[in-house]
Design a protein around this motif. Structure first.
Motif, PDB file in Angstrom:
ATOM      1  N   THR A 211       0.814  -1.221   0.000  1.00 50.29           N
ATOM      2  CA  THR A 211       0.000   0.000   0.000  1.00 50.29           C
ATOM      3  C   THR A 211       0.846   1.269   0.000  1.00 50.29           C
ATOM      4  O   THR A 211       0.306   2.362  -0.197  1.00 50.29           O
ATOM      5  N   ALA A 249      -4.665  -1.561   4.730  1.00 47.81           N
ATOM      6  CA  ALA A 249      -4.379  -2.961   4.425  1.00 47.81           C
ATOM      7  C   ALA A 249      -4.473  -3.835   5.667  1.00 47.81           C
ATOM      8  O   ALA A 249      -4.923  -4.982   5.590  1.00 47.81           O
ATOM      9  N   SER A 321      -4.323   7.004  -1.817  1.00 50.34           N
ATOM     10  CA  SER A 321      -4.093   5.710  -1.163  1.00 50.34           C
ATOM     11  C   SER A 321      -5.357   4.875  -0.979  1.00 50.34           C
ATOM     12  O   SER A 321      -5.371   3.686  -1.336  1.00 50.34           O
ATOM     13  N   THR A 325      -5.513   1.335  -2.964  1.00 50.14           N
ATOM     14  CA  THR A 325      -5.276   0.147  -2.135  1.00 50.14           C
ATOM     15  C   THR A 325      -6.500  -0.756  -2.053  1.00 50.14           C
ATOM     16  O   THR A 325      -6.354  -1.961  -1.821  1.00 50.14           O
ATOM     17  N   THR A 329      -4.714  -4.140  -2.823  1.00 49.01           N
ATOM     18  CA  THR A 329      -4.489  -5.025  -1.675  1.00 49.01           C
ATOM     19  C   THR A 329      -5.102  -6.413  -1.875  1.00 49.01           C
ATOM     20  O   THR A 329      -4.442  -7.425  -1.596  1.00 49.01           O
TER      21      THR A 329
END
Length: 359
Positions: A211, A249, A321, A325, A329
């Motif tokens: 991430t 994450a 982000s 992610t 992820t």
């Protein structure tokens, strides 16, 4: 050193990237240069040792005796009265004794002029040094100023026995910025070991560390779009982003691992369930962190220019982000789980032990 330091000071004054450049030699003190006409002194019968002795006795606080009593000792120093040494014109009244016993005025064979010289010698790492100070005009960054200084020094062609280095706060910041890659690498290694201990695995920390690139790319793009330099404060913002980005994450990976253990779900269903159910908490936490960075970005009070790079880095990282992610992820999680399953199949299975029988 003094000659070249003066040349460097004069050269830096011509740079538009610098302001308030200090003139080298401002710290000098006034002195009197006495020039002796040796031919005239020889005609008048004056010995040079006599001249040095008279000047030493008059102005050098020469110790001539020591008095002792039962407990202490006192040094007797010979000098002119302070009232006579306040002005260099006292040299007009100084007389020396010639070889035939005559008194000869010092000015009969000498001339004195006024000048200035440094009253101290600075050292840096056991080398004699000279410093030239400056300040930055509005709109000029430290990196731009250092680039202009390096170009100016290259044009001067300094001798090989003289080298210029940034000092003071500039030198400390320059060294810190040069160590930025090592600082980031050290932080990543420390985070990897902590996550490895937490999950008791060497592969799952890779899912969480995946991430960081989206957050870092968002922070760098925000700094570039706002024309903000990557300073030490911006580096601190990246360190804060490491914790904020990995949190997303960690929330999903923890939920997916728990679903695999308790509900016996396959990895694909577990991470899909985690992404769906933890979407709202992730967005709420990121929105709260995003709003908390706005005062750093929009502040206009004293010291706001120092805090603004921190707010820009955090804001840019948090804008990119969460959305990146949420897609990256689960993909990395499935890749890591597939790798873990293949490694588990490659491990040799231990042979079953024979059952013990009792007679």
């Amino acid at each position: 050193l003094r000659t070249w330091a003066r040349k460097v000071s004069d050269k830096l004054k011509t740079l538009p990237e610098l302001a308030d450049v200090s003139s080298f030699g401002d710290e000098s003190t006034q002195q009197v240069h006495v020039e002796v006409d040796r031919e005239a002194a020889r005609r008048l019968g004056v010995d040079m040792r006599m001249v040095a002795s008279v000047l030493n006795n008059s102005f050098s606080q020469r110790q001539v005796a020591t008095l002792y009593d039962d407990l202490n000792q006192y040094r007797v120093v010979m000098e002119l009265e302070p009232g006579y040494t306040a002005s260099p014109t006292v040299l007009d009244q100084v007389q020396v004794i010639a070889a035939d016993g005559r008194r000869v005025p010092l000015t009969a064979f000498t001339e004195y002029t006024f000048g200035s010289t440094g009253d101290r010698v600075h050292h840096s790492q056991q080398f004699a040094s000279a410093s030239v100070g400056f300040s930055l005009p509005e709109g000029v960054t430290e990196e731009q100023a250092m680039g202009a200084i390096n170009n100016a020094l290259a044009e001067l062609y300094l001798p090989s026995n003289i080298f210029a280095t940034p000092g003071g706060n500039t030198g400390g910041i320059a060294k810190t910025l040069a160590r930025q890659p090592l600082l980031l690498l050290g932080v990543l290694i420390a985070v990897y070991f902590v996550l490895g201990i937490l999950y008791e695995s060497t592969l799952q920390p890779l899912t969480i560390l995946s991430t960081l690139p989206p957050a870092g790319v968002g922070a760098l793009l925000a700094l570039r779009a706002s024309q903000t330099d990557f300073s030490l404060v911006a580096l601190l913002g990246l360190f804060l982003l490491i914790g904020l980005a990995m949190k997303n994450a960690i929330i999903m990976v923890d939920f997916a691992l728990d679903a695999q253990r308790r509900l016996r779900l396959p990895p694909r269903e577990a991470i899909h369930r985690a992404a769906m159910m933890r979407l709202r908490p992730i967005l709420m936490v990121n929105l709260a962190a995003l709003l908390s960075a706005l005062p750093l970005l929009l502040g206009a009070g004293e010291g706001s220019e120092l805090r603004r790079p921190l707010g820009v880095a955090i804001l840019g990282g948090l804008l990119t982000s969460p959305f990146l992610t949420l897609f990256s992820t689960p993909v990395v999680y499935l890749l890591v789980e597939g790798l873990r399953a293949r490694l588990a199949r490659l491990r040799p299975t231990p042979a079953p032990r024979p059952a013990a029988t009792a007679r």
